[in-house]
Design an enzyme around this catalytic site. Structure first.
Site, mmCIF file in Angstrom:
data_model
loop_
_atom_site.group_PDB
_atom_site.id
_atom_site.type_symbol
_atom_site.label_atom_id
_atom_site.label_comp_id
_atom_site.label_asym_id
_atom_site.label_seq_id
_atom_site.Cartn_x
_atom_site.Cartn_y
_atom_site.Cartn_z
ATOM 1 C CD GLU A 79 0.144 -1.334 3.163
ATOM 2 O OE1 GLU A 79 0.386 -2.268 2.384
ATOM 3 O OE2 GLU A 79 0.239 -1.444 4.405
ATOM 4 C CG ASP A 112 9.228 -9.426 6.855
ATOM 5 O OD1 ASP A 112 8.479 -8.463 7.127
ATOM 6 O OD2 ASP A 112 10.195 -9.332 6.079
ATOM 7 C CG HIS A 166 -3.398 -1.063 3.713
ATOM 8 N ND1 HIS A 166 -3.382 -1.295 5.078
ATOM 9 C CD2 HIS A 166 -3.088 -2.249 3.125
ATOM 10 C CE1 HIS A 166 -3.080 -2.578 5.286
ATOM 11 N NE2 HIS A 166 -2.906 -3.178 4.127
ATOM 12 C CE1 TYR A 173 -3.129 -8.929 5.154
ATOM 13 C CE2 TYR A 173 -1.778 -10.134 6.713
ATOM 14 C CZ TYR A 173 -1.890 -9.266 5.635
ATOM 15 O OH TYR A 173 -0.765 -8.744 5.055
ATOM 16 C CD GLU A 193 -2.060 -5.747 6.365
ATOM 17 O OE1 GLU A 193 -3.064 -5.879 5.641
ATOM 18 O OE2 GLU A 193 -1.039 -5.122 6.011
ATOM 19 C CG HIS A 238 -5.877 -5.694 1.276
ATOM 20 N ND1 HIS A 238 -6.354 -6.359 2.394
ATOM 21 C CD2 HIS A 238 -4.607 -5.334 1.573
ATOM 22 C CE1 HIS A 238 -5.398 -6.383 3.314
ATOM 23 N NE2 HIS A 238 -4.325 -5.765 2.847
ATOM 24 C CD GLU A 239 -2.312 -3.930 -0.843
ATOM 25 O OE1 GLU A 239 -1.972 -3.195 0.092
ATOM 26 O OE2 GLU A 239 -2.229 -5.180 -0.775
HETATM 27 N N1 BES Z 1 1.013 -4.470 3.717
HETATM 28 C C1 BES Z 1 0.717 -5.759 3.203
HETATM 29 C C2 BES Z 1 1.938 -6.484 2.697
HETATM 30 C C3 BES Z 1 3.004 -6.732 3.743
HETATM 31 C C4 BES Z 1 2.666 -7.190 5.000
HETATM 32 C C5 BES Z 1 4.319 -6.535 3.438
HETATM 33 C C6 BES Z 1 3.663 -7.408 5.947
HETATM 34 C C7 BES Z 1 5.306 -6.755 4.376
HETATM 35 C C8 BES Z 1 4.986 -7.196 5.648
HETATM 36 C C9 BES Z 1 -0.322 -5.701 2.080
HETATM 37 O O1 BES Z 1 -1.318 -4.760 2.290
HETATM 38 C C10 BES Z 1 -1.012 -7.038 2.053
HETATM 39 O O2 BES Z 1 -1.647 -7.378 3.003
HETATM 40 N N2 BES Z 1 -0.867 -7.768 0.943
HETATM 41 C C11 BES Z 1 -1.461 -9.069 0.757
HETATM 42 C C12 BES Z 1 -2.648 -8.997 -0.158
HETATM 43 C C13 BES Z 1 -3.947 -8.785 0.500
HETATM 44 C C14 BES Z 1 -5.062 -8.822 -0.540
HETATM 45 C C15 BES Z 1 -4.255 -9.703 1.641
HETATM 46 C C16 BES Z 1 -0.464 -9.961 0.047
HETATM 47 O O3 BES Z 1 0.609 -9.470 -0.312
HETATM 48 O O4 BES Z 1 -0.766 -11.116 -0.159
HETATM 49 ZN ZN ZN Z 2 -2.655 -5.283 3.817
#
Ligand code: BES
Ligand code: ZN
Length: 591
Positions: free
Chosen positions: A268, A370, A296, A378, A315, A292-293
């Site tokens: 995002e 991470d 954010h 989520y 999330e 989703h993004e």
């Molecule tokens: N901000 C996250 C991606 C992220 C989370 C990067 C933790 C690094 C550490 C992003 O908004 C996200 O949640 N992406 C998901 C997709 C979403 C539709 C659930 C993904 O990348 O799968």
């Molecule tokens: Zn996210």
């Protein structure tokens, strides 16, 4: 109000000195795979803090020189020390600064191994002619390309001056000019205070296609047209979100489609969402990621988790808002399908997680944030909000959320701050919601909402009845296909697998979500005709959400582990450093 409690994933001391603005000036050197330049930080001392050093986060940075200056003064060199490097946190950079100093300029370069950066050689791109660079700063990777207070509890504005090879375009998380000429010199300005994990840069042979007045897509030339069609509903989604939660504060809202090695589905980055090309299914069926993004822009970018233990505030809220957007744009049945799939996936994942990882306010001591990323923040987070909505009614809950985003806009907050606000402005003494259980206990409270979808209930019936004879799958959506696959028994005979594949051509599907589910089934049931596709997928796609479960499934058998090792040997050079860390952990677990 910003929380003064320490973030365990940062060496910095914002309670004493706080960075307010970054002025980045750098060259993008593709031949050496490094960024080289200066980061000038504007700092503000907290009163009564004495004259402590400024401590910044770094990882694998080569620091050449540090200078300090007073307001409107000249820069003078100052002393600095780089501490020992920790495998998770990197190394603290401690800078001596005189009490009156307001600016600190660091001359540095990154290392080719920087965890935030992926340097792609031309063959790894769609066009095959130009190199590509992109960053991924969340969670704690910004420190591998910029020395700063790398904690989401600190917000800063930034400006940047980036020099690239002449025929490439640079874009950042800062409201890009759609008409920027390709000169190899690009300037950016992010006017709003954002956390460091939202600082982002990409450089490549990028083209821009507008979709609306404030929306458009950046991608390599061969991808940009397809992407613009797929993301056609972006403006509608933005409007839906604004109607629900108040104005969009970030000016433009563009998307950047990255090469397939991008380790996430989406990121995002303000005004410029980074996205994987695996959502280009051709039928808009995977655009919940765009919703989703966009969500954010309220939950996460406007109101931000102060530490990575509060990640669910980003999330969980975002998944809830995402589904409200989907409902407004595509109707209630679509929302219901996504919610049912969400709860089902959560339960399956949670059954395999240790209890400490089933807790919303997660304990990350000694761990890389991470690694705390599971479906718990989520989907369990979203269920908590759904349960608040059901208990207090939409009208009241929507008003509460709108006010919450306004009240905390451009602030970073902890779970505790949210709880206080919730108690005061929504719960009002109501004890129906077992809040402590939701936030601090593993599993799901008994009162957790059970989303239902009539459409998916019918699909589950079909899966039960499926015997190889014909079933009615006309016009099934991606969500229905996913539910069908997940509802089949985990163990299937080779004949059954072959029949399924013959009837529905799963091995050849162009839909990455469906392919992922099918490949997991193929590994589990040793369905060899799918193995070439499995290898091709793992070698070409670096999205963590897809590759992690596939490698995990493979290593369950000795034969699979050998296959995984052989595939990984080919795939590893093309993966992003973040994905490499993940897969290294699966194939060669430490200790
Ligand atoms: N901000 C996250 C991606 C992220 C989370 C990067 C933790 C690094 C550490 C992003 O908004 C996200 O949640 N992406 C998901 C997709 C979403 C539709 C659930 C993904 O990348 O799968
Ligand atoms: Zn996210």
């Amino acid at each position: 109000m910003q929380n003064a409690r320490r973030d365990i994933h940062s060496y910095s001391n914002p309670e004493q000195i706080r960075v307010r603005h970054l002025d980045l000036d750098c060259d993008v050197l593709f031949d050496r795979k490094i960024l080289k330049g200066t980061a000038a930080l504007s700092v503000q001392r907290r009163v009564d803090s004495g004259a402590p050093p400024l401590i910044l986060d770094t990882r694998n940075l080569h620091i050449e020189k540090v200078e300090v200056s007073e307001e409107n003064g000249a820069y003078a060199e100052t002393k600095f020390t780089l501490g020992a490097s920790d495998p998770i946190l990197g190394a603290p950079l401690s800078i001596t600064i005189p009490p009156a100093a307001t600016k600190v300029r660091i001359q540095y370069s990154t290392s080719p191994e920087a965890s935030a950066l992926q340097w792609l050689d031309p063959p790894q791109t769609a066009g095959k002619k130009q190199p590509f660079l992109f960053t991924q700063s969340q969670a704690i990777h910004a420190r591998s390309w910029i020395p700063l207070q790398d904690t989401p509890g600190v917000r800063l504005t930034y400006s940047a001056h980036v020099r690239t090879p002449k025929d490439l375009l640079a874009v950042m998380s800062a409201g890009n000019d759609p008409d920027a000429p390709r000169t190899g010199e690009y300037k950016f300005r992010q006017h709003w205070p954002i956390p460091s994990y939202l600082i982002a840069l990409a450089v490549g042979d990028l083209q821009f296609r507008p979709m609306g007045n404030r929306t458009g897509v950046y991608a390599e030339p061969s991808v940009v047209e397809r992407a613009a069609k797929e993301f056609d509903d972006t403006e509608k989604m933005l409007r839906a979100a604004q109607e629900l939660y108040g104005p969009y504060r970030w000016g433009r809202s563009d998307l950047l489609v990255l090469p397939p090695s991008f380790p996430y589905g989406g990121m995002e980055n303000p005004s410029l969402t980074f996205a994987t090309p695996t959502i280009l299914a051709g039928d808009k069926s995977l655009v919940s990621l765009v919703a989703h993004e966009l969500a954010h822009s309220w939950s996460g970018n406007l109101v931000t988790n102060a530490t990575w233990s509060d990640f669910w505030l980003n999330e969980g809220f975002t998944v809830y808002v995402e589904r409200r957007i989907l409902e407004k744009v595509y109707g209630r049945p679509r929302e219901e399908m996504e919610a049912v799939l969400g709860r089902q996936d959560l339960e399956r994942e949670m059954a395999k997680l240790p209890e400490r990882d089933q807790i919303l306010h997660i304990d990350l001591k000694g761990r890389d944030p991470d690694d705390g990323v599971t479906l718990v923040p989520y989907e369990k987070g979203a269920l908590l909000l759904r349960s608040l909505e059901q208990t207090f009614g939409r009208e009241k809950f929507d008003a509460f959320l709108r006010e919450y985003f306004n009240h905390f806009q451009f602030q970073s907050i902890t779970t505790g701050i949210f709880v206080d606000y919730l108690k005061k402005h929504l719960l009002n003494g109501n004890t129906q919601i077992p809040l402590d259980e939701w936030l601090y206990k593993p599993g799901l409270p008994a009162s957790a909402p059970q989303p239902v979808s009539d459409v998916l209930a019918k699909v589950a019936e079909q899966a039960k009845a499926w015997t190889g004879s014909k079933i009615e799958t006309n016009n099934w959506s991606t969500q229905e296909w996913l539910h069908f696959l997940k509802a089949l028994p985990p163990q299937l005979s080779p004949e059954k697998m072959r029949e399924l594949d013959r009837a529905f051509s799963f091995t050849r599907t162009g839909n990455a979500e469906i392919l992922e589910e099918w490949l997991l089934m193929a590994i589990r049931n040793r369905y060899e005709p799918a193995y070439p596709r499995l290898e091709e997928f793992l070698v070409s796609v670096g999205r963590r959400k897809y590759i992690k479960p596939l490698y995990e499934e493979l290593v369950k058998s000795p034969e699979g582990k050998a296959r995984a090792t052989a595939i990984y040997k080919k795939a590893r050079p093309g993966y992003h450093p973040i994905a490499v860390t993940t897969v290294d952990g699966i194939l060669a677990p430490k200790s």
